[in-house]
Design a protein around this motif. Structure first.
Motif, PDB file in Angstrom:
ATOM      1  N   UNK A 103       0.840  -1.195   0.000  1.00 48.61           N
ATOM      2  CA  UNK A 103       0.000   0.000   0.000  1.00 48.61           C
ATOM      3  C   UNK A 103       0.877   1.247   0.000  1.00 48.61           C
ATOM      4  N   UNK A 104       0.234   2.390  -0.169  1.00 50.63           N
ATOM      5  CA  UNK A 104       0.879   3.703  -0.094  1.00 50.63           C
ATOM      6  C   UNK A 104       0.241   4.407   1.085  1.00 50.63           C
ATOM      7  N   UNK A 105       0.933   4.364   2.246  1.00 52.79           N
ATOM      8  CA  UNK A 105       0.195   4.653   3.469  1.00 52.79           C
ATOM      9  C   UNK A 105       0.262   6.089   3.972  1.00 52.79           C
ATOM     10  N   UNK A 106       1.280   6.835   3.642  1.00 54.20           N
ATOM     11  CA  UNK A 106       1.337   8.240   4.048  1.00 54.20           C
ATOM     12  C   UNK A 106       1.717   9.105   2.858  1.00 54.20           C
ATOM     13  N   UNK A 107       0.970  10.197   2.685  1.00 51.79           N
ATOM     14  CA  UNK A 107       1.145  11.093   1.559  1.00 51.79           C
ATOM     15  C   UNK A 107       1.513  12.491   2.041  1.00 51.79           C
ATOM     16  N   UNK A 108       2.397  13.146   1.303  1.00 48.86           N
ATOM     17  CA  UNK A 108       2.663  14.541   1.579  1.00 48.86           C
ATOM     18  C   UNK A 108       1.558  15.422   1.055  1.00 48.86           C
ATOM     19  N   UNK A 109       1.733  16.725   1.183  1.00 49.76           N
ATOM     20  CA  UNK A 109       0.707  17.665   0.743  1.00 49.76           C
ATOM     21  C   UNK A 109       0.821  17.980  -0.745  1.00 49.76           C
ATOM     22  N   UNK A 110       1.936  17.599  -1.348  1.00 57.31           N
ATOM     23  CA  UNK A 110       2.122  17.779  -2.782  1.00 57.31           C
ATOM     24  C   UNK A 110       2.794  19.101  -3.123  1.00 57.31           C
ATOM     25  N   UNK A 111       3.468  19.108  -4.261  1.00 56.32           N
ATOM     26  CA  UNK A 111       4.075  20.322  -4.792  1.00 56.32           C
ATOM     27  C   UNK A 111       3.732  20.405  -6.275  1.00 56.32           C
ATOM     28  N   UNK A 112       3.322  21.595  -6.717  1.00 54.06           N
ATOM     29  CA  UNK A 112       2.833  21.771  -8.089  1.00 54.06           C
ATOM     30  C   UNK A 112       3.980  22.076  -9.044  1.00 54.06           C
TER      31      UNK A 112
ATOM     32  N   UNK B  30      -2.530 -10.167  -7.008  1.00 55.75           N
ATOM     33  CA  UNK B  30      -1.895  -9.107  -6.227  1.00 55.75           C
ATOM     34  C   UNK B  30      -2.934  -8.455  -5.328  1.00 55.75           C
ATOM     35  N   UNK B  31      -2.468  -7.737  -4.342  1.00 54.57           N
ATOM     36  CA  UNK B  31      -3.382  -7.063  -3.424  1.00 54.57           C
ATOM     37  C   UNK B  31      -3.821  -5.704  -3.987  1.00 54.57           C
ATOM     38  N   UNK B  32      -5.057  -5.339  -3.653  1.00 54.71           N
ATOM     39  CA  UNK B  32      -5.561  -4.013  -4.002  1.00 54.71           C
ATOM     40  C   UNK B  32      -5.600  -3.120  -2.773  1.00 54.71           C
ATOM     41  N   UNK B  33      -5.340  -1.851  -2.998  1.00 57.34           N
ATOM     42  CA  UNK B  33      -5.505  -0.821  -1.980  1.00 57.34           C
ATOM     43  C   UNK B  33      -6.506   0.195  -2.509  1.00 57.34           C
ATOM     44  N   UNK B  34      -7.108   0.936  -1.576  1.00 57.67           N
ATOM     45  CA  UNK B  34      -8.075   1.971  -1.934  1.00 57.67           C
ATOM     46  C   UNK B  34      -7.724   3.277  -1.227  1.00 57.67           C
ATOM     47  N   UNK B  35      -7.945   4.384  -1.929  1.00 56.43           N
ATOM     48  CA  UNK B  35      -7.622   5.708  -1.407  1.00 56.43           C
ATOM     49  C   UNK B  35      -8.827   6.621  -1.591  1.00 56.43           C
ATOM     50  N   UNK B  79     -22.621  12.009   4.299  1.00 59.87           N
ATOM     51  CA  UNK B  79     -22.299  13.126   3.418  1.00 59.87           C
ATOM     52  C   UNK B  79     -20.799  13.369   3.352  1.00 59.87           C
ATOM     53  N   UNK B  80     -20.104  13.139   4.458  1.00 60.57           N
ATOM     54  CA  UNK B  80     -18.661  13.370   4.502  1.00 60.57           C
ATOM     55  C   UNK B  80     -17.883  12.366   3.641  1.00 60.57           C
ATOM     56  N   UNK B  81     -18.548  11.314   3.179  1.00 65.40           N
ATOM     57  CA  UNK B  81     -17.875  10.319   2.341  1.00 65.40           C
ATOM     58  C   UNK B  81     -17.839  10.726   0.874  1.00 65.40           C
ATOM     59  N   UNK B  82     -18.489  11.826   0.542  1.00 65.22           N
ATOM     60  CA  UNK B  82     -18.457  12.311  -0.836  1.00 65.22           C
ATOM     61  C   UNK B  82     -17.025  12.691  -1.182  1.00 65.22           C
ATOM     62  N   UNK B  83     -16.471  12.024  -2.193  1.00 64.92           N
ATOM     63  CA  UNK B  83     -15.052  12.161  -2.520  1.00 64.92           C
ATOM     64  C   UNK B  83     -14.750  11.362  -3.780  1.00 64.92           C
ATOM     65  N   UNK B  84     -13.509  11.446  -4.224  1.00 59.49           N
ATOM     66  CA  UNK B  84     -13.004  10.573  -5.280  1.00 59.49           C
ATOM     67  C   UNK B  84     -12.322   9.379  -4.627  1.00 59.49           C
ATOM     68  N   UNK B  85     -12.543   8.207  -5.208  1.00 58.85           N
ATOM     69  CA  UNK B  85     -11.954   6.981  -4.679  1.00 58.85           C
ATOM     70  C   UNK B  85     -11.135   6.301  -5.780  1.00 58.85           C
ATOM     71  N   UNK B  86      -9.935   5.882  -5.403  1.00 63.99           N
ATOM     72  CA  UNK B  86      -9.028   5.247  -6.353  1.00 63.99           C
ATOM     73  C   UNK B  86      -8.597   3.872  -5.840  1.00 63.99           C
ATOM     74  N   UNK B  87      -8.655   2.877  -6.718  1.00 66.01           N
ATOM     75  CA  UNK B  87      -8.027   1.600  -6.403  1.00 66.01           C
ATOM     76  C   UNK B  87      -6.598   1.635  -6.933  1.00 66.01           C
ATOM     77  N   UNK B  88      -5.766   0.765  -6.382  1.00 61.08           N
ATOM     78  CA  UNK B  88      -4.356   0.748  -6.770  1.00 61.08           C
ATOM     79  C   UNK B  88      -3.789  -0.642  -6.524  1.00 61.08           C
ATOM     80  N   UNK B  89      -2.899  -1.049  -7.394  1.00 60.92           N
ATOM     81  CA  UNK B  89      -2.224  -2.340  -7.226  1.00 60.92           C
ATOM     82  C   UNK B  89      -0.867  -2.251  -7.916  1.00 60.92           C
ATOM     83  N   UNK B  90      -0.071  -3.275  -7.720  1.00 59.34           N
ATOM     84  CA  UNK B  90       1.238  -3.349  -8.364  1.00 59.34           C
ATOM     85  C   UNK B  90       1.193  -4.406  -9.460  1.00 59.34           C
ATOM     86  N   UNK B  91       1.591  -4.022 -10.649  1.00 61.34           N
ATOM     87  CA  UNK B  91       1.707  -4.938 -11.776  1.00 61.34           C
ATOM     88  C   UNK B  91       3.197  -5.115 -12.018  1.00 61.34           C
TER      89      UNK B  91
END
Lengths: 117, 105
Positions: A103-112, B30-35, B79-91
Motif C-alpha cells: 500500500x501507499x500509506x502516508x502522503x505529503x501535501x504535494x508540490x505543483x 496481487x493485493x488491491x488498496x483503496x484511497x 455526506x462526509x464520504x463524498x469524494x473521489x476513490x481510487x483503487x491501486x495495485x502493483x503490476x
C-alpha cells in the motif's frame, strides 16, 4: 507523527529541469520504500517512481529516461530529478511512503509543477 | 493507459450502501488498496491488502476481492464520504491506479 513535506515545484519551460525534494519525519526513513505519485489538474492519480530501502529503482514508462529518483537516508530525504520536461508533466507531485502489503500509506501535501512557456 | 478499471461515478443516498468495483486482469494475483481523496486534499489510504483498514478508518469502509475484481463498500454512507476513490495495485514493479470514481452522496 509521520510527516512528508515536498518542495521544489514551480514553473519551468518545456525542455527544462527541476528537482523535487521530500523531507520526512516521524519514522525511520531508511527502512521504507518511497514513491512519487502525480496528479495532473482535474485528473486522476499516476504512479511515477519508487525506490526501495535497498535502492532498487522503478519508473513509469512515461518518465523512464527523463526522471531520476534518489534518496539520502542520512537526511531523511527523497528526491526526484526531472529533465526534458513536457507540458504533460504538469501536475501536483506527491511524496508517498510505501506501507504494508504494497500500500501507499502516508502522503505529503504535494508540490505543483507547471511546464509551460 | 489504465490497467485497472473503475466506474467514473457512483451515486448513493445518505444511509445507503455504496459499492465501487475495480477490475483488472492482474488483480487475481496481487493485493488491491483503496484511497479516498477530497477536493483540495491529498489522498488517504482507507483499505489495504484487499480488505484491511488502517487505524482510524471508520468500520463502514470495507473491501473485498474475488477473481479479477476488487470492491470497496461503504455501509451507511454519510455526506462526509463524498469524494473521489481510487483503487491501486502493483503490476510487476509498476504501480497502477484505477481512473478514479467520484462518489456523490
Amino acid at each position: 507523527e509521520v510527516q512528508l513535506v515536498e518542495s521544489g515545484g514551480g514553473l519551468v519551460q518545456p525542455g527544462g529541469s527541476l528537482r523535487l525534494s521530500c523531507a520526512v519525519s516521524g519514522f525511520t526513513f531508511g527502512d521504507y520504500e518511497m514513491n512519487w505519485v502525480r496528479q495532473a489538474p482535474g485528473k486522476g492519480l499516476e504512479w511515477v517512481s519508487c525506490i526501495t530501502s535497498s535502492n532498487f529503482i522503478y519508473y513509469a514508462d512515461s518518465v523512464e529516461g527523463r526522471f531520476a529518483i534518489f534518496r539520502d537516508n542520512a537526511k531523511s530525504s527523497l528526491y526526484l530529478e526531472m529533465n526534458s520536461l513536457r507540458a504533460e508533466d504538469t501536475a501536483v507531485y506527491y511524496c508517498v511512503r510505501g506501507g504494508r502489503y504494497y500500500s501507499l500509506d502516508y502522503w505529503g501535501q504535494g508540490t505543483l509543477v507547471t511546464v509551460s512557456s | 493507459s489504465h490497467e485497472l478499471t473503475q466506474p467514473p461515478s457512483v451515486s448513493v443516498s445518505p444511509g445507503q450502501t455504496a459499492s465501487i468495483a475495480c477490475s483488472g486482469d492482474k488483480l487475481g494475483s496481487t493485493y488491491a488498496s483503496w484511497y479516498q481523496q477530497k477536493p483540495g486534499q491529498s489522498p488517504v489510504l482507507i483499505i489495504y491488502r484487499d480488505g484491511d483498514r488502517p487505524s482510524g478508518i471508520p468500520a463502514r469502509f470495507s473491501g473485498s476481492s474475488s477473481g479479477n475484481t476488487a470492491t470497496l463498500t461503504i455501509a451507511g454512507t454519510q455526506a462526509m464520504d463524498e469524494a473521489d476513490y481510487y483503487c491501486q495495485a502493483w503490476v510487476g514493479n509498476t504501480g497502477v491506479f484505477g481512473g478514479g470514481t467520484k462518489l456523490t452522496v
